[in-house]
Each structure stands twice: as C-alpha cells, then as structure tokens.
Design an enzyme around this catalytic site. Sequence first.
Site, PDB file in Angstrom:
ATOM      1  N   ASP A   1       0.823  -1.218   0.000  1.00 14.39           N
ATOM      2  CA  ASP A   1       0.000   0.000   0.000  1.00 14.39           C
ATOM      3  C   ASP A   1       0.853   1.263   0.000  1.00 14.39           C
ATOM      4  OD1 ASP A   1      -2.485  -1.518   0.273  1.00 14.39           O
ATOM      5  OD2 ASP A   1      -1.852  -1.864   2.342  1.00 14.39           O
TER       6      ASP A   1
ATOM      7  N   LYS B   1       2.496   2.132  -5.149  1.00 14.74           N
ATOM      8  CA  LYS B   1       3.171   1.612  -6.352  1.00 14.74           C
ATOM      9  C   LYS B   1       2.334   1.864  -7.599  1.00 14.74           C
ATOM     10  CE  LYS B   1       3.397  -2.586  -4.694  1.00 14.74           C
ATOM     11  NZ  LYS B   1       2.865  -2.355  -3.335  1.00 14.74           N
TER      12      LYS B   1
ATOM     13  N   GLY C   1      -3.617  -4.337  -4.853  1.00 12.13           N
ATOM     14  CA  GLY C   1      -4.560  -3.278  -4.515  1.00 12.13           C
ATOM     15  C   GLY C   1      -4.389  -2.024  -5.332  1.00 12.13           C
ATOM     16  N   HIS C   2      -4.002  -2.165  -6.612  1.00  9.67           N
ATOM     17  CA  HIS C   2      -3.756  -0.970  -7.436  1.00  9.67           C
ATOM     18  C   HIS C   2      -5.025  -0.146  -7.602  1.00  9.67           C
ATOM     19  CE1 HIS C   2      -2.185   1.655 -10.466  1.00  9.67           C
ATOM     20  NE2 HIS C   2      -3.026   1.228 -11.366  1.00  9.67           N
TER      21      HIS C   2
ATOM     22  N   GLN D   1       2.605  -6.656  -3.476  1.00 13.01           N
ATOM     23  CA  GLN D   1       2.797  -6.458  -2.042  1.00 13.01           C
ATOM     24  C   GLN D   1       4.093  -5.693  -1.755  1.00 13.01           C
ATOM     25  OE1 GLN D   1       1.630  -9.925  -2.983  1.00 13.01           O
ATOM     26  NE2 GLN D   1      -0.277  -8.775  -2.948  1.00 13.01           N
TER      27      GLN D   1
END
Length: 408
Positions: free
Chosen positions: A12, A15, A41-42, A215
């Site tokens: 988080d 990125k 989680g993009h 990650q």
Amino acid sequence: MATIILGSQWGDEGKGKLTDHLLSTNAFDICARAAGGHNAGHSISFHLLPSGLINPQTDNLIGSSVVFNVDAFFKELGELEAKGVPDLHSRIHVSSRCHLNFALHAAVDGLSEVKLGSEQIGTTKRGIGPSYSNKASRDGLRVIDLYSDSFERKLRQLADSYRQRYGDLLQYDVEAELANYAGYKEKLRPYIVDAVAYMQKAQELKKSVLVEGSQALMLDIDYGTYPYVTSSNTSLGGCIQGLALSPFFLKNVIAVVKAYTTRVGGGPFPTEQLNDVGTKLQDIGGEIGVSTGRRRRCGWLDLVVLKYSMAINLDVLDTFPTIRVATAYITPDGSKVTTFPADLGDLDKYEVEYTDFEGWQTSTQGVRDWSALPPQAQKYINFIESFVGVKVAYIGTGQDREEMVIRA
C-alpha cells in the site's frame, strides 16, 4: 530493458500511482505481473490484471509465478471493457504455467485463519496462501492442466484431501467448480501463452518491460516478517524468477515507500501509533485497503525497515508539527540494532529510537518542483536519502497521477 517497481514496507505504498505515471510516458512495450494473485490493490479493476492495459500501446503478461483466478480475470476484463479500454483482449496474455487459484482455496483460506485464532495472519481470504501451498507440495493444478484429461480427477482429489482435514466445516461444492471451469475452458484459451518463449523474444528484441511487483519486501515469504507475510517472493529475485528475466536485462529497480508506515493484518509493527497520531494518519491518508476494505494500521517511518527507497509519498504529513522516523532499535542491555531481526520475538523486547523533525505545516498537495517544497520537507527527504544511501527520485504530493515531484 526492464524496470521493476517494488514496495519497500508492508504494501500500500502507492506503487500503482508510480506505475500509472511511468506507463503514461509511453516508454514501455510490455507491463508484467510476476507473482501474487488477485490480491493486489492498485485499483478496482487491477487486482489481478497488469496496469499496462490502461495504455493502448502496451502489451501485458500475467507471469508464471502468479496464482491465477479465472473468475477474477474475466470480471476485471469486463470492467475495463465497459470503460471502453481499446484493444483489450489482444493485449493481455496468461502464462500456461500459472497455478490455478480455485474457489476451494478461498474456502480453505478462511478456515485456516479461524484456526489461528488470535495469531491470524490477516490474509485477504482469497486463497492465495493455499494456492501456493499446493504448488509447493506438488499437487496444484496449472492453467495448462485445464486442457488435460486428468483435470477433473486431480481437482476432486484436491477437494477430498481438504475435506478430510476440515470435514463439514469446508463449505465448498466441487461440482459447481468443475462446471465453472468447463465453461471457461475455451473462453480462456486465446489468452494463454508460453511465457518463457514470450519473455525470451521480448529480451531478444530489446523490448522495454515494466514489472509490477506485488505487495512489498516486508511481506516476502523469505525475507518478510514471517509468518505474517504473503505466500510469494515479493523481492527483486521473485520478479526475475516469476518472469524468467535475465538479470542482465535489468535497467532500473524502483523501491516505493510512504513517508510514514502502514500495514494491514497481523504481525509486528515497531513504530505503530495506537493513539491520536495513528488515527490522524489513517484519516488524512485515507488508509483503507483497496483489496481488503480494512482500515490500515499506521505509524512513523521506520528506516531500519527501509533499506532503500526511490519514491516518497509526502502530502499526508503536511499538518504534523513534529515528524518522527525510526533509526534504530534499542535492546534491553542498551545496545543499538540497525538491522531488522529474523526472530520477531526480539521486537517485543526492543525500544524504538527516533529522530525528530520539525513539520512544515503547510500544504504540499500538487507541488511538482523540488524548489517549491518547504525547507523542512526538503530536510526530511535529504535525511532519508543520507540514511538509506539511495536517491529519492519521485515524491508523491497527492492522490492524482500528476501530483509528483520528479528528481530522476
């Protein structure tokens, strides 16, 4: 040549924002995912798919070390198609060597977490860990196995083995899973490639490749805060292995870090702030996990954890009168530790040594020039560069892609 984007904390870090910026320059022919699953989680449409699909000039690959969920794949493709992304289906490829991530794995993931009780890992419960577990124990099923006569038998055997372990607690219908994959079998076929040959050709033709790391380093199965980690290699080595990249093909490795620290799920967090500071970081930073929907744990930047960094997200710290960074851990006998310990039990005995900085207490949102940053913010960045020994090349100053200071 390849550029790899890695997270340097517990994920988080932002990125996706840096990935979007680099893709917008049209400098990359290929964007590839190397490991992980549909737990990235993009953004809403990119838990599994590579972010390069947003650029119509970029080809995309889901690499061999990714655990592949067919439902998530077609769901995300459908979302992008509805948004009018051009040439979508011709620009996405799936390695035939990817291990399949079944609904069975998600069912098992939830039960495994329940059994751990107060020591839960805090997984996304999407079956990533059980998928990699089957891969390592050599009883997993790969994408290519979907076209084998033994597919049905092997999936039934896998389900039976878990049924023996969990009994009636396992809420899973193997017949429904088999019917689901029978429907996907021909639909998936056009996307499948031999990823080894694909990457060999890309390297021979000197294609430019952007690798999206999943990650972050502190969640790496080997080098992270084990056992509170993900189930894949999230480091540089994992990217090379997952995509069959030659080390000589690498051009840049960009490590991304927040100017403070967050993590989701269980595990040690030496600089966590269980107080008003932590709450303020959560609220200003909008610290809700994209994949999980969970509120992230927050604390000060830990330079013991952060061994190298080339990207900093700054604007969340705008209103703090004092900003702290951890520079060492103090043992019970008073000695200093400046490397992250392998034994997580040691962390319970350590105190954190902080260096304090005067806050700038003015908005940096949208700033794009280094000279426009407040002197206190420049001092903070310079200290990080000096401590870590690597230049900070990108500094995020807001949530929008354009809100960034570029010093590269």
